[in-house]
Design a protein around this motif. Structure first.
Motif, mmCIF file in Angstrom:
data_model
loop_
_atom_site.group_PDB
_atom_site.id
_atom_site.type_symbol
_atom_site.label_atom_id
_atom_site.label_comp_id
_atom_site.label_asym_id
_atom_site.label_seq_id
_atom_site.Cartn_x
_atom_site.Cartn_y
_atom_site.Cartn_z
ATOM 1 N N ASN A 100 0.848 -1.208 0.061
ATOM 2 C CA ASN A 100 0.080 0.031 -0.028
ATOM 3 C C ASN A 100 0.925 1.289 -0.055
ATOM 4 O OD1 ASN A 100 -2.175 -1.360 0.118
ATOM 5 N ND2 ASN A 100 -2.749 -1.244 2.120
ATOM 6 N N ARG A 101 1.963 1.326 0.652
ATOM 7 C CA ARG A 101 2.846 2.508 0.738
ATOM 8 C C ARG A 101 3.581 2.552 -0.616
ATOM 9 N NH1 ARG A 101 4.099 5.079 5.392
ATOM 10 N NH2 ARG A 101 6.165 5.412 4.923
ATOM 11 N N LEU A 102 3.909 1.429 -1.189
ATOM 12 C CA LEU A 102 4.499 1.730 -2.544
ATOM 13 C C LEU A 102 3.393 1.935 -3.473
ATOM 14 C CD1 LEU A 102 6.923 1.255 -4.280
ATOM 15 C CD2 LEU A 102 6.212 -1.147 -4.424
ATOM 16 N N LEU A 103 2.222 1.676 -3.488
ATOM 17 C CA LEU A 103 1.147 2.160 -4.319
ATOM 18 C C LEU A 103 0.849 3.722 -4.109
ATOM 19 C CD1 LEU A 103 -1.771 -0.368 -4.289
ATOM 20 C CD2 LEU A 103 -0.162 0.048 -6.203
ATOM 21 N N ALA A 104 0.874 4.041 -2.934
ATOM 22 C CA ALA A 104 0.622 5.551 -2.389
ATOM 23 C C ALA A 104 2.016 6.424 -2.963
ATOM 24 C CB ALA A 104 0.695 5.887 -0.935
ATOM 25 N N TYR A 105 3.016 6.020 -2.825
ATOM 26 C CA TYR A 105 4.165 6.670 -3.498
ATOM 27 C C TYR A 105 4.075 7.019 -5.103
ATOM 28 C CZ TYR A 105 8.983 8.337 -4.123
ATOM 29 O OH TYR A 105 10.181 8.933 -4.491
ATOM 30 N N VAL A 106 3.905 5.810 -5.589
ATOM 31 C CA VAL A 106 3.721 5.903 -7.128
ATOM 32 C C VAL A 106 2.589 7.013 -7.378
ATOM 33 C CG1 VAL A 106 3.191 4.593 -9.131
ATOM 34 C CG2 VAL A 106 4.914 3.627 -7.467
ATOM 35 N N ASP A 107 1.642 6.758 -6.619
ATOM 36 C CA ASP A 107 0.389 7.779 -7.071
ATOM 37 C C ASP A 107 0.833 9.284 -6.633
ATOM 38 O OD1 ASP A 107 -1.271 5.605 -7.723
ATOM 39 O OD2 ASP A 107 -2.214 5.549 -5.922
ATOM 40 N N GLU A 108 1.743 9.591 -5.629
ATOM 41 C CA GLU A 108 2.034 10.743 -5.545
ATOM 42 C C GLU A 108 2.852 11.302 -6.506
ATOM 43 O OE1 GLU A 108 3.881 13.007 -1.534
ATOM 44 O OE2 GLU A 108 2.507 11.072 -1.298
ATOM 45 N N PHE A 109 3.861 10.498 -6.829
ATOM 46 C CA PHE A 109 5.130 11.080 -7.619
ATOM 47 C C PHE A 109 5.122 10.550 -9.102
ATOM 48 C CE2 PHE A 109 6.740 10.870 -3.353
ATOM 49 C CZ PHE A 109 7.058 12.553 -3.482
ATOM 50 N N ALA A 110 4.152 9.826 -9.712
ATOM 51 C CA ALA A 110 4.273 9.391 -11.122
ATOM 52 C C ALA A 110 3.259 10.131 -11.955
ATOM 53 C CB ALA A 110 4.050 7.915 -11.264
ATOM 54 N N ASP A 111 3.281 10.255 -13.141
ATOM 55 C CA ASP A 111 2.208 11.011 -13.944
ATOM 56 C C ASP A 111 1.255 9.565 -14.088
ATOM 57 O OD1 ASP A 111 0.724 11.914 -15.766
ATOM 58 O OD2 ASP A 111 2.249 12.234 -17.266
ATOM 59 N N SER A 156 -0.514 9.267 -16.511
ATOM 60 C CA SER A 156 -0.640 8.628 -18.194
ATOM 61 C C SER A 156 0.669 7.415 -18.295
ATOM 62 C CB SER A 156 -0.399 9.659 -18.874
ATOM 63 O OG SER A 156 0.760 10.482 -18.858
ATOM 64 N N THR A 157 1.530 7.329 -17.544
ATOM 65 C CA THR A 157 2.535 6.352 -17.841
ATOM 66 C C THR A 157 2.289 5.157 -18.131
ATOM 67 O OG1 THR A 157 4.769 5.881 -17.294
ATOM 68 C CG2 THR A 157 3.184 5.831 -15.600
ATOM 69 N N THR A 158 2.993 4.448 -19.066
ATOM 70 C CA THR A 158 2.996 3.088 -19.072
ATOM 71 C C THR A 158 4.250 2.319 -19.061
ATOM 72 O OG1 THR A 158 3.267 3.403 -21.526
ATOM 73 C CG2 THR A 158 0.903 3.218 -20.873
ATOM 74 N N ASP A 159 5.113 3.015 -18.297
ATOM 75 C CA ASP A 159 6.504 2.351 -18.106
ATOM 76 C C ASP A 159 6.655 1.092 -17.305
ATOM 77 O OD1 ASP A 159 7.593 4.444 -19.552
ATOM 78 O OD2 ASP A 159 8.270 5.405 -17.718
ATOM 79 N N LYS A 160 7.218 0.220 -17.443
ATOM 80 C CA LYS A 160 7.383 -1.220 -16.719
ATOM 81 C C LYS A 160 8.447 -1.194 -15.974
ATOM 82 C CE LYS A 160 5.110 -3.428 -20.383
ATOM 83 N NZ LYS A 160 5.321 -4.466 -21.588
ATOM 84 N N TRP A 161 8.886 -0.118 -15.142
ATOM 85 C CA TRP A 161 10.012 -0.197 -14.194
ATOM 86 C C TRP A 161 9.810 -0.581 -12.582
ATOM 87 C CZ3 TRP A 161 15.023 0.658 -15.468
ATOM 88 C CH2 TRP A 161 15.182 1.098 -16.752
ATOM 89 N N ARG A 162 10.377 -1.217 -11.931
ATOM 90 C CA ARG A 162 10.089 -1.759 -10.888
ATOM 91 C C ARG A 162 11.243 -1.647 -9.875
ATOM 92 N NH1 ARG A 162 11.449 -7.152 -9.616
ATOM 93 N NH2 ARG A 162 12.070 -8.018 -11.297
ATOM 94 N N ILE A 163 10.656 -1.827 -8.575
ATOM 95 C CA ILE A 163 11.684 -1.663 -7.536
ATOM 96 C C ILE A 163 12.053 -2.984 -7.098
ATOM 97 C CG2 ILE A 163 12.318 -0.993 -5.136
ATOM 98 C CD1 ILE A 163 12.077 1.222 -7.067
ATOM 99 N N TYR A 164 13.154 -3.532 -6.729
ATOM 100 C CA TYR A 164 13.424 -5.062 -6.043
ATOM 101 C C TYR A 164 14.349 -4.590 -4.960
ATOM 102 C CZ TYR A 164 17.742 -4.835 -8.894
ATOM 103 O OH TYR A 164 18.683 -4.646 -9.249
ATOM 104 N N MET A 179 6.340 1.831 -12.477
ATOM 105 C CA MET A 179 6.273 3.305 -12.406
ATOM 106 C C MET A 179 7.526 3.666 -13.400
ATOM 107 S SD MET A 179 8.622 3.059 -8.865
ATOM 108 C CE MET A 179 7.768 1.612 -8.411
ATOM 109 N N PRO A 180 7.409 4.988 -13.540
ATOM 110 C CA PRO A 180 8.513 5.514 -14.644
ATOM 111 C C PRO A 180 9.665 5.263 -14.065
ATOM 112 C CG PRO A 180 6.504 7.058 -14.264
ATOM 113 C CD PRO A 180 6.443 5.983 -13.059
ATOM 114 N N LYS A 181 10.692 5.228 -14.979
ATOM 115 C CA LYS A 181 12.199 4.958 -14.596
ATOM 116 C C LYS A 181 12.706 6.032 -13.611
ATOM 117 C CE LYS A 181 16.868 4.644 -16.231
ATOM 118 N NZ LYS A 181 17.634 4.798 -17.643
ATOM 119 N N GLN A 182 12.369 7.345 -13.480
ATOM 120 C CA GLN A 182 12.981 8.344 -12.823
ATOM 121 C C GLN A 182 12.246 8.210 -11.571
ATOM 122 O OE1 GLN A 182 15.775 10.353 -13.691
ATOM 123 N NE2 GLN A 182 15.742 10.521 -11.050
#
Length: 156
Positions: A90-101, A103-111, A137-140
């Protein structure tokens, strides 16, 4: 044979052909119906404990709706383990929602590299397929998040 008889015979042949087509369709539909009726849709079994939206693990009230959402577990220990995983996700989803656009379709992930590099985080691009329960999420955004995770600024 008269024209009327030929015409009538053609009509009867067409009727029989159409009936045969419909019988085949009925047979195919019957098989499909039986197949669909035989599939039992899985729902979570539920349990005596549930994870509240704030992370508390509580005794489960009857008919609370938490079972279908997947937050109930049979034991307190199972609920606590699930809570810890839910928090990270949930915190990962929240971070991406806060910082990612959006409209992005990027396929970057954290491991998380737990055995190497002193438990640091890295990022990776999924080239062909998407994994279940992976937050993309987007690469940046991935790079920034890894830096914040590794510095301790963000804790999942």
């Amino acid at each position: 044979m008269t024209h009327y008889h030929e015409q009538r015979e053609d009509e009867m042949k067409k009727r029989e052909q159409r009936l045969e087509e419909l019988r085949k369709q009925r047979e195919e539909l019957t098989k499909e119906i039986e197949q669909l009726e035989s599939i039992k849709v899985w729902e979570p079994e539920g349990g005596d404990y549930y994870v509240r939206d704030n992370g508390d693990v509580l005794d489960c009230p009857t008919d609370s709706g938490t079972k279908l959402f997947g937050t109930e577990r049979k034991t307190r220990e199972q609920a606590e383990k699930a809570r810890d995983k839910m928090r990270v996700f949930n915190r990962l989803l929240a971070y991406v929602d806060e910082f990612a656009d959006d409209s992005t379709t990027d396929k970057w992930r954290i491991y998380h590299i737990s055995l190497l590099n002193n438990g640091t985080y890295g990022w990776h691009r999924e080239e062909s397929l998407r994994s279940l329960c992976t937050v993309y999420m987007p690469k940046q955004v991935a790079i920034d998040l890894c830096e914040k995770l590794n510095s301790g600024e963000v804790v999942l």
